[in-house]
Structures are given as structure tokens and as C-alpha cells.
Design an enzyme around this catalytic site. Sequence first.
Site, PDB file in Angstrom:
ATOM      1  N   CYS A 161       0.893  -1.143   0.000  1.00 44.42           N
ATOM      2  CA  CYS A 161       0.000   0.000   0.000  1.00 44.42           C
ATOM      3  C   CYS A 161       0.932   1.193   0.000  1.00 44.42           C
ATOM      4  CB  CYS A 161      -0.843   0.057   1.253  1.00 44.42           C
ATOM      5  SG  CYS A 161      -1.516  -1.514   1.740  1.00 44.42           S
ATOM      6  N   VAL A 162       0.860   2.027  -1.000  1.00 41.66           N
ATOM      7  CA  VAL A 162       1.755   3.174  -1.055  1.00 41.66           C
ATOM      8  C   VAL A 162       0.897   4.397  -1.084  1.00 41.66           C
ATOM      9  CG1 VAL A 162       3.899   2.467  -2.039  1.00 41.66           C
ATOM     10  CG2 VAL A 162       1.866   2.492  -3.442  1.00 41.66           C
TER      11      VAL A 162
END
Lengths: 350, 78, 426
Positions: free
Chosen positions: C242-243
Site C-alpha cells: 500500500c503506497v
Amino acid sequence: MSKLRVVHYINQFFANIGGEEKADYQPELREGFVGPGMAFNQNKEFADEAEIVATVICGDSYFNENVDSALETVMGMIKSQNPDLVICGPAFNAGRYGVACGTVAAAVNKAGIPAITGMYKENPGADMFKKEVYIISTKNSAAGMRDAVKKMAPLAIKVAKGEAIGASAEEGYLPNGIRKNFFEKKRGSQRAVEMLIKKLADKEFETEYEMPSFDRVAPGEAIKDMSKAKIALVTSGGIVPKGNPDHIESSSASKYGQYDISMFTDLTAETHETAHGGYDPVYANADADRVLPVDVIKEYIEEGKIGSLHQYYYATVGNGTAVASAKKYATEIGKKLVDDHVDAVILTST
Amino acid sequence: MVKAIEAYGIPVVHIATVVPISQTVGANRIVPAIAIPHPLGNPALTHEEEKEIRKKIVNKALEALQTPVEDQTVFEWK
Amino acid sequence: MKLELGIIPISDIQFGPESKVENGTIYVNAEELKALILEDEALQSVELDIARPGESVRIMPVKDVIEPRVKVSGEGAMFPGVISKVATVGSGRTNVLRGSAVVTTGKIVGFQEGIIDMTGEGAKYTPFSQLNNLVVVCEPVDGLAKHAHEKAVRLAGLKTADYIGKLAKNIEAEEIETYETVSVKEGLQRWPDLPRVAYVLMLQSQGLLHDTYVYGVDAKQSLTTVIMPTEIMDGAILSGNCVSACDKNTTYHHLNNPVIKDLFAQHGKTLNFVGVIITNENVYLADKMRSSDWTAKLCDWLGLDGAIVSQEGFGNPDTDLIMNCKKIEAKGVKTVIITDEYAGRDGASQSLADADAAATAVVTGGNANEVIHLPKLDKVIGYPEVADIIAGGFDGSLQADGSIIAELQVITGATNEMGFNTLSAR
């Protein structure tokens, strides 16, 4: 409800006074609409809510050769009508007219009266004023009048009523550097494929984001004697005292922290951590010296290699933080560093 | 950030992993770092080895601050 | 390589005594599925829930979203190298439970997890509000290290999707979609006059919550390589990252990669879709340089005329994107890049961390910093209090009345850089 009172600014050409030979025409105020004003008054969307009550006419050369006095006269004429809205042009690709429209619209805006204009994107007035006023993007000749009015009328009404203005691509104004979200008709991947097909065929395409150019500053003067210098540490890597006392955000930081490091000779998992949400935090949390080299600097001071370390270090989170915010924090930090007679800065980024 | 501080005339050395970004944003004195999650460290090494590398980078940063520059300059330490 | 996707439209998910797919509804025996997930000793507990389109439900913090699929014929099985044995997938037939997804949530691992709202303002921005979601809430055993926690939840999601997918193995599909990639030689012979185009798919690979797996290989340990688009449809690429939730490519996005779909739509008509190049976004500068060199080299070697490059994440990966673009263009291959923006809450700031004049064609998924107001919803699956700490949230994001004020960043998939959505910015 009464209609919005609109003043229209146009040049001598569109007022049917004359071409280049009449470009020195001095400002004149007329009641009602003149020339292209008719197109606005006939636009249903516009006419339902607004009406051009007066027109200010000025020759393009006269305006540009006597900007200060011409603007003052024009502004006086505009204000005398107590308008709710001012429309300038459209100027299409007429350079002096575009600059005049931009100058007037910007001045009107500054005076607290909503104003918009319209011109071709390569009109010199566009680059000069697109950040100050909404400039509807028009074709490059008066043949585009219908199309220009169609886009200017609804935006003018919105601006006058103080309604939310959508993205440039939706409203038709020239990009003004303010990025705004909106929903396109096609999804991004399809837009990308279509853009590539055009690019491959050497056809014209429109990028959705123009690459910026970055400005520069002159390098600070080199330090002559490090053993006497006072160094400060600054980081965008989010190193904060354990527990993140200022609650600096993991992304898009709204602040920076100022923290005393005078009593530390080594940062450890017990004393410091990272608030940064853009990288794997495990390593910085275990030993924050990996981001902010306090241990080494303190050792060098002990050895006499560096004069001293500023009592405070400054930290923010670079992750997803707008350049303008970072700049603001750095400007404040820089001011403090100057006041505290810091000689040089080591800034670390992750 | 580098620029806004350096605008006061204080020399700033930027220790950064992604040198191209540092160059794009306009740092004048740049020292390459090791990696984004640990710019001045390397968890794969022993504590002592890691500190040696950190010293190398800081030394290079100090050298950069003592070096007159006119354009953007990258001070390599590897 | 040719793959048929058998589309089985799903309109509802329900719990029931027997797990099955019938008349467009997925029935789940919750106890049976929970027991399967809890075989992993890293997990202490698991709860299942259902979130349907239009329901007043918020899921947070969301880790991954996965579409249930099953291989009906052809080599290998779904999610090779992770859930099934390593085998080259991407041919034969795969059944797709279209309209459904598995969503994983539970105690937060890192800042970068997101929000899915099934109704209201937030629902407009996430494609997952349109799906029937089976939500898996996983809690780790006490003291589990972050990396192990992330892995356990990731596997729980994949196992669940695999379990649901297998229920549809013998169901007749309503519609068949066919995708085929031919050899370089055959492509040249069949479409000698069409421009040759490839897709450069950039994969996040920066450590905890920033990893992507290709046939089980951590992408940061791999060099740039070539993969067939249909392999991706069979789960060859899995998200472990998850960025910022808004620009994370979930496993769902990989399975349904829109660039691949839209290039196939033009394949043989306006262009020849040659294949996919996958490259990583690592934390070392040397890796960035090596990977982008390699990408440009492969583009050149494939004799491309054009390439679409999609990014994942933001910040330092902007450099990977710009390096890829610049180096591919330098080989005489025309590019379009897809990214998103961090232009500040007022939209007045620079959007990308890096820039280059070669990037003349950019598609944007929107400004992730724009602030949105999410209304209070009747039910929250997960932990609403993390609103203050996830990327895009801030102190006080969670309002006293249960509504949330935060940046668009917090919404899972909102500014997707594969161009999955219609959202854009100017």
C-alpha cells in the site's frame, strides 16, 4: 431577483469605431451593450441571470501606451456602474487587446469585483494574467466568437455568484497552475492509449500535466573553518522523539517539528522514531542515526572536527508533502537558523 | 527545502538517496546516501561497520560544505 | 499465449450452510472458511463480513482487494508461486466472479492502508464501492513482527479468493472474453504496418507494505523482464503493498489491468500490442538506474514504436517513472506515462517530485492531496480511529460525529496510476 449588473470591456475594433488607425481611441463609457456584448445578452443562460448594463471602450494602443492613466480612467468608469461582474473581451489573438483585457480584469478582481476574460492561449496576455484571472481559452480569431461566448457566459455567472469553479478542462479556462480534480468521460488507461495513438501518428495531443521548470538559488559560501562552525541538522525523513509528540502526519505533513538534541549523543529505538509513511520504517525506528547522524556529529564535536551542533534539529515528513508546504517550513526554519547564527546545514532525505 | 534555507545564504549539503530528485529540486551540494529507508546506515552490516559508513558520508558532507561551488555538485564518497 | 476469461456476473454474497455459487450469488460457509484461514498460526482470530454496493458501510484500514478467479483449463492454477505451485499460467480458460471481491482488513500494519466506503462521497472515488465484497478481518497473534503480520494478512486474502474462486470451477460462464499474445515473429508478419506497442508496468518494491510479488518472487530482487498479459490475468502478479491507499495497485487492479484491456481493444486495429515489460521501483539509486536502463533496452530490442508506462506510488518513484520515460524516449520509442499528483491541498504546488522535458504525454489520475469529507456511515468494519494516522489523514481527521475529513490519499484506489478510474486533474 434583479439581474446581475455586468460591465463589458472591449476595444475600438469590436466597438466598430475603427481598426489600427483608431487604436489611440480614449476610454469611453456607453450605456448598454456594444458589439460582441449582444452575443452575451442573447445567450439564454447568461440573459436569465445577468445583463450588460454598460460598455467601456478603449483603443488598444492608447491603453498600452498609457497603462496607468488609462487603467485609472477605465476603473473609474467601471466602478461608476456598481457592477456585480465585469467581462473583458474576448481578445482572441490580438496581443495588445489581450494585455489590456488581462490588466483590466486583474485590477477589477483586486478591487473585489468578479471579472473574467477570454483569449487565445498564445496571446501574450494569457501568460501574463492566467494566474490572476480566469481566462477562457478561445480560438485565435473573431470567427470563434460564438464558441467563446458559450464558454465565457456560464463561467462568468459562476464567478459572479461565488460558486465553486471546476477544473480548467471542464470550465474551459486556461490552466492557471491550480490543479483541480474532476471526472473525465473516459478512464485513464483509455485516455493513455488514445494519446499514444495520436503521438505515434504525429498528430496533436494534449498532455494532462505539463512538466514544470524548477528555479534555482545560488550556493551558500563555503565554510572556511569547520572546527569553529555551528552546524544544524534538518531532515525530511520524519525523525521525531518517540511517540511523535507533535503528531506530524505520515504523509502530506501540515507542520514541522523543532526538537532539542543537546542531551543526546546517540539516537536509539527508545528515544526516537520515524513518522514518515513513505518507506519501510523498521530500520529508522531501530536506529534513527541511520537518518539523522547525531552519533557521528557528536563524536566529531568531541574530537574538535566540528565546532558545535545547534541545540535543535528540525524535522518534517517529505512523503506526499506539497512542495509549497515544504518551502514554507524551510523558510521558517531558515529564519530561525539565521537568528541562531548557524553557519551550515546538513539536510538528510529518505 | 534545501533551496528555501540556502536562500538565506547558509550553505546546505543535501544527503539524499535519489540524487536525480535532489538535482531536479535544486540542491547545490549533494552527497549520495545509501538507501531510502536508511540513508546513513545499512542494517545488513554490523553496528561498527555501519557507523564507519555513516562517518564516511558525514565526512563527505563536511567536505562539501567547505568546498566552494558554483553549480550543482555531487560529492561521491563510494 | 491465449486465455479465455469466462465471466460469471455476481450480484450478491450471503452466508449459508454450504459454500457455493448459484444464480449469481456467492454463498459462504463462514465457519469452514475461517477454519481454513486460521490454519496460519500467525493469526489469532478472523471475522467475515459482507459489504454490498449502496450499503452504509465503511471498511478500514483496507490492505488488499482481490477478485476471485479459478483456472478451468490450461496449465497451473491461480496465484502461482504463492497459493499454487509454480507453473506458467495465462493460457486455457479462467472463470471470473465479476462483481465480487475479497477485501482484507484488521489491525493496522502501516500508515499506508486505506478506506472503502460503499456509499456517499467516498464511494465515488473507489471502484470497490461497486462490488459485492467479502470482508476478511484478520488479527495477528500478540507480538507478531510487522513483516510477518503483513504476510499473514496477505496470504489470508489470497487463500480466501482462491477458496471462493474454486466454487465457480464448474459454472458455465455467461460471456467469454478472449485475449491472445502472439510471438514477436508472428506479430511482425500479421501486422507489418501497425505500430508496435508495449506496456511498461512499474511495480512498487520498497520494503514493508511496498512490495509486489511476481510468481512468488519479490519484485525488488528481480531485474526488469517480460511477461505475457494473460499471465497477469491469472494472478502472476500480487500486491503486497500500500503506497498511500489511493495509488496502490491492489491485486484486483493487477488481475483487471485496464491498460492491458484497452491495449487489447486496439490490438490488430490501430496498433500491435506486443507484450508487457515489468520493472521495479527500488530504494537504491543504483537499482533505479539499472532497472530503467534495462527497461529502455528491452523496449529497443522489441523494436517498439510506442510504450505506455504506468507508475505505482509517488515521491521517489517519480524518479523511476521519469528515468523510464527519458531513457525509452531516447531509444526513439514514443511514450505516454500515467501518474497521479501531490499538488498540495490547494492544488498550487508542483505535482511530481521529478520532471523531464521528455515527458510530453502525461495522463493523471488526479491530485491525491485534495481534501474530501466522508460522512458518518452506519457501520464500520475495522478501526475508524486509524483515520488520524494513515497517509492522507491528520490529527483530528476522525470527527466527533464519526465523519472523516482527510486527503483523497486515504481512499483505496482513488488516484490509481494504471488509469483504472475516470478521475483526473487539470
